[in-house]
Structures are given as structure tokens and as C-alpha cells.
Design an enzyme around this catalytic site. Structure first.
Site, mmCIF file in Angstrom:
data_model
loop_
_atom_site.group_PDB
_atom_site.id
_atom_site.type_symbol
_atom_site.label_atom_id
_atom_site.label_comp_id
_atom_site.label_asym_id
_atom_site.label_seq_id
_atom_site.Cartn_x
_atom_site.Cartn_y
_atom_site.Cartn_z
ATOM 1 N N LYS A 85 0.801 -1.303 -0.011
ATOM 2 C CA LYS A 85 -0.156 0.064 -0.184
ATOM 3 C C LYS A 85 0.834 1.287 -0.103
ATOM 4 O O LYS A 85 0.391 2.272 -0.293
ATOM 5 C CB LYS A 85 -0.869 -0.067 1.230
ATOM 6 C CG LYS A 85 -0.307 0.161 2.615
ATOM 7 C CD LYS A 85 -1.357 0.145 3.655
ATOM 8 C CE LYS A 85 -0.566 0.134 5.297
ATOM 9 N NZ LYS A 85 0.233 1.590 5.136
ATOM 10 N N ASP A 86 2.240 1.256 0.324
ATOM 11 C CA ASP A 86 3.257 2.293 0.175
ATOM 12 C C ASP A 86 3.823 2.540 -0.946
ATOM 13 O O ASP A 86 4.525 3.504 -1.190
ATOM 14 C CB ASP A 86 3.984 2.295 1.660
ATOM 15 C CG ASP A 86 3.378 2.245 2.889
ATOM 16 O OD1 ASP A 86 2.336 3.045 2.949
ATOM 17 O OD2 ASP A 86 3.925 1.690 3.891
ATOM 18 N N ARG A 138 -7.718 8.443 2.599
ATOM 19 C CA ARG A 138 -8.842 7.309 2.053
ATOM 20 C C ARG A 138 -9.730 7.070 3.294
ATOM 21 O O ARG A 138 -11.204 7.262 3.068
ATOM 22 C CB ARG A 138 -8.298 6.088 1.559
ATOM 23 C CG ARG A 138 -9.122 4.918 1.445
ATOM 24 C CD ARG A 138 -8.263 3.284 1.439
ATOM 25 N NE ARG A 138 -7.676 3.328 2.705
ATOM 26 C CZ ARG A 138 -8.076 2.741 3.638
ATOM 27 N NH1 ARG A 138 -9.351 2.163 3.701
ATOM 28 N NH2 ARG A 138 -7.244 2.590 4.713
ATOM 29 N N ARG A 139 -9.260 7.044 4.323
ATOM 30 C CA ARG A 139 -10.054 6.688 5.650
ATOM 31 C C ARG A 139 -11.013 7.738 5.782
ATOM 32 O O ARG A 139 -12.066 7.864 6.230
ATOM 33 C CB ARG A 139 -9.231 6.488 6.831
ATOM 34 C CG ARG A 139 -8.765 5.120 6.609
ATOM 35 C CD ARG A 139 -8.087 4.735 7.993
ATOM 36 N NE ARG A 139 -7.144 3.542 7.930
ATOM 37 C CZ ARG A 139 -5.912 3.370 8.300
ATOM 38 N NH1 ARG A 139 -5.198 4.524 8.569
ATOM 39 N NH2 ARG A 139 -5.197 2.235 8.093
ATOM 40 N N ARG A 156 -0.073 11.074 12.162
ATOM 41 C CA ARG A 156 0.697 10.310 11.656
ATOM 42 C C ARG A 156 1.762 9.730 12.634
ATOM 43 O O ARG A 156 1.743 10.228 13.814
ATOM 44 C CB ARG A 156 1.235 10.698 10.315
ATOM 45 C CG ARG A 156 0.544 11.034 9.210
ATOM 46 C CD ARG A 156 1.595 11.580 8.035
ATOM 47 N NE ARG A 156 2.439 10.551 7.808
ATOM 48 C CZ ARG A 156 3.766 10.890 7.847
ATOM 49 N NH1 ARG A 156 4.162 12.196 8.079
ATOM 50 N NH2 ARG A 156 4.879 9.906 7.584
ATOM 51 N N ARG A 162 0.816 6.757 18.410
ATOM 52 C CA ARG A 162 -0.756 7.244 17.795
ATOM 53 C C ARG A 162 -1.704 7.010 18.888
ATOM 54 O O ARG A 162 -2.406 7.692 19.561
ATOM 55 C CB ARG A 162 -1.308 6.895 16.829
ATOM 56 C CG ARG A 162 -0.484 7.371 15.426
ATOM 57 C CD ARG A 162 -1.230 7.046 14.281
ATOM 58 N NE ARG A 162 -0.338 6.426 13.347
ATOM 59 C CZ ARG A 162 -0.818 5.778 12.316
ATOM 60 N NH1 ARG A 162 -2.073 5.821 11.900
ATOM 61 N NH2 ARG A 162 0.247 4.887 11.549
ATOM 62 N N CYS A 254 -0.634 11.420 -3.787
ATOM 63 C CA CYS A 254 -0.764 10.852 -2.414
ATOM 64 C C CYS A 254 -1.851 11.422 -1.836
ATOM 65 O O CYS A 254 -2.201 10.994 -0.701
ATOM 66 C CB CYS A 254 0.784 11.180 -1.668
ATOM 67 S SG CYS A 254 1.002 12.978 -1.519
#
Length: 322
Positions: A85-86, A138-139, A156, A162, A254
Site C-alpha cells: 500500500k506504500d 482514504r479513511r 501520523r 498514535r 498521494c
């Protein structure tokens, strides 16, 4: 035949606890085929790991992989472990590099996590104006699509950091009411019990390549490629191919909220969902196709991409600053 175990396998990876855990997982799998394999882990703290601001300001999330790819090209390491995904989908892979294997896909679901002691059970339970943290556009888009009345905040950093911010153990501007994270990341780090709500893939469509580790090496290093190919999971490779062909055709940057998830149905047919959102979730397009008779993943990815573009995906993507 390969050069192993005579050679040392130098593995390039990000230096985060999660990346190191993933690399140890890969090393253990390699030793099943080469029991005496000597492994040297070469951790790298990338620019993207250090930077706490918007990744677009640095040139995008490709910076999670760029430094490691350069080391691989130079011969400083023999292979790299990347979260697929990165890996940027709008540009070709770096010259001379290939993905020789994809491991079986982990859990792709996103989960809602709340501060210790909170009574909140789901996204629906949150009060209007609640602060919901996430690192992914996306979230953010999919949260706001169903709860436009909450305040989505970008946070991030390492998962542990987090969670400390969520629980108030580390300083942050304002109090957080919830956070959305990947279920697989929590599981790897031993925090699976923190998940309060598990989103279905129709509720929150995963990122392209979610839950997949890709093993990269130099195209001309046939010994490494041959060893890595023994770990390749064919079904995952086909599914990832469909997703990434779709992503490449969309040419998203991105900051583009693009989601894509391919599964293999019980009858062997591929099924690919793709979505493109505006950042606030108010605009979106969705496409879903099956592999049909050819069941070619590249053809399927192209068809879903074409359908999204026909519905206006390009206008949505170009309307987002980057």
C-alpha cells in the site's frame, strides 16, 4: 540452485517496530527453505517516517520506499520488504527492481479505537463534532461520507505513538475522541484488544495493496529472485495486480482518496471494487467488475479503472490539491 546459505541475505526495511516485525516474519519464512540462511536486517529511518506533516509537502508517500529502493539498486542490500500500500501506483517501479513475491494477504479491515475508559462503541455513537484521528485521506473521505458532522484530524507516526496521543499520554492539540487504524497493524503489535468497531470492506474499502507484503529484489540477482519466488502466493499476486493496474490507470497522487480491493471468489473468479472520493467524502464514484471468462487481473484492473474514469474520477482527482 541458489548462492544461499553461503551468501548473507541483507534485507532493507523501515526501522519502525511494525516494519521490523514484518521483516522477522519474512526471515523466518526464508529459513524454511534455507535453514542455515544468514540474515542481516538493514533498518532505514526514511524521510517520511521522520516528517510529521502532510506527505504531499515532501513529494508523497513514495518516500516510505524511495531510500530503501536506492540502497537496493546500489547493491547495499539484497532485498527489501515493502507494504504494498506504500508503493506508489502512478509511476513505474525503480529501474532494475522487481517484486519477486507477495506474501498471503493479512487482515485488510480498518477498526475504530477509542481512548481508554471511553464508552463509545462505534462511529455512529460519536457525538457531533467529535475529533476522529487518522493518517489516511482514504479513511478520512469514507468517515466523512457517513459522518460529515465529525472533525477528522490527521495524525501520523508509529502506531504506539498514535495510541499514546489517543489516550492522552503524549501531548496533542486538543482531545481525541476516536482513531481509525488498520486491524493488522494492531494485531502485529499486540494491541488487537483495543479495536472497538471493525469496519466491513463495504463500509470502508481498503487501500490498494492493503495487508500485503511485497518482497523486492534486483531483476538481475537471479539467486535472490529464485529464493523469494518460493514464498510467492499466487492468489495474492493476482489480486494485487488487478488493484495496482487500476491505481496506475487512475494516476492518483498521494492526496487522492483511492480505494481498491480485489478478492478471489470461491469459483476462482476475480472480483474488484474500486472507489475514488473527494477529500470530504461528498463526491465519490464506485465501480465493481468480475474477471469474466479470461479472468485476467490486468484486464480486470483496466476495466474498473475505465469505469471510474467514465464516471468522473479524473475530475475528482484533479480537484484535490497536491
Amino acid at each position: 540452485m541458489t548462492d544461499f546459505p553461503e551468501r548473507v541475505m541483507r534485507i532493507g526495511t523501515r526501522s519502525s517496530p511494525m516494519a521490523l516485525a514484518q521483516t522477522e516474519q519474512v526471515a523466518a519464512l526464508l529459513r524454511k527453505f534455507e535453514p542455515d540462511l544468514r540474515v542481516e536486517v538493514v533498518p532505514v529511518t526514511t524521510e517520511a517516517d521522520v516528517w510529521q506533516g502532510d506527505l504531499a509537502a515532501l513529494g508523497g508517500k513514495g518516500l516510505f520506499t524511495k531510500q530503501i529502493d536506492t540502497m537496493l539498486q546500489r547493491g547495499d542490500v539484497d532485498m527489501a520488504v515493502h507494504c504494498v500500500k506504500d508503493v506508489p501506483g502512478d509511476v513505474p517501479l525503480p529501474a532494475g527492481l522487481i517484486f519477486a513475491a507477495y506474501l498471503p494477504r493479512d487482515d485488510v479491515h480498518d477498526v475504530l479505537v477509542v481512548p481508554e475508559g471511553s464508552e463509545v462503541r462505534s462511529l455512529e455513537n460519536l457525538r457531533p463534532g467529535a475529533a476522529v484521528a487518522t493518517s489516511a485521506v482514504r479513511r478520512k473521505a469514507q468517515i466523512l461520507r457517513v459522518r460529515p458532522d465529525v472533525n477528522v484530524i490527521r495524525v501520523r507516526g508509529l502506531v504506539g505513538t498514535r495510541l499514546d496521543k489517543l489516550d492522552g499520554r503524549k501531548p496533542m492539540d486538543g482531545k481525541l475522541d476516536a482513531m481509525v487504524l488498520a486491524a493488522s497493524g494492531l494485531e502485529r503489535l499486540g494491541f488487537a484488544d483495543r479495536a472497538r468497531q471493525r469496519f466491513g470492506v463495504r463500509e470502508m474499502l481498503p487501500a490498494v495493496g492493503a495487508g500485503v507484503l511485497g518482497l523486492q529484489c534486483r531483476r538481475d540477482d537471479h539467486s535472490v529472485a529464485a529464493l523469494l519466488e518460493r514464498l510467492n502466493h499466487e492468489r495474492t499476486m493476482r489480486e494485487v495486480t488487478a488493484e495496482r493496474v487500476m491505481l496506475h490507470g487512475l494516476r492518483g497522487h498521494c492526496n487522492s482518496p483511492i480505494a481498491g480491493f480485489c478478492v478471489t471468489e470461491p469459483d476462482g473468479q476475480l472480483s474488484l471494487h474500486g472507489m475514488v472520493f473527494s477529500r470530504d467524502g461528498s463526491k465519490f464514484v464506485h465501480a465493481h467488475h468480475w474477471g469474466e471468462s479470461l479472468n485476467d487481473p490486468a484486464v480486470l484492473g483496466s476495466r474498473v479503472c475505465a469505469d471510474l474514469l467514465r464516471q468522473g474520477a479524473r475530475d475528482i482527482i484533479e480537484g484535490i490539491p497536491h
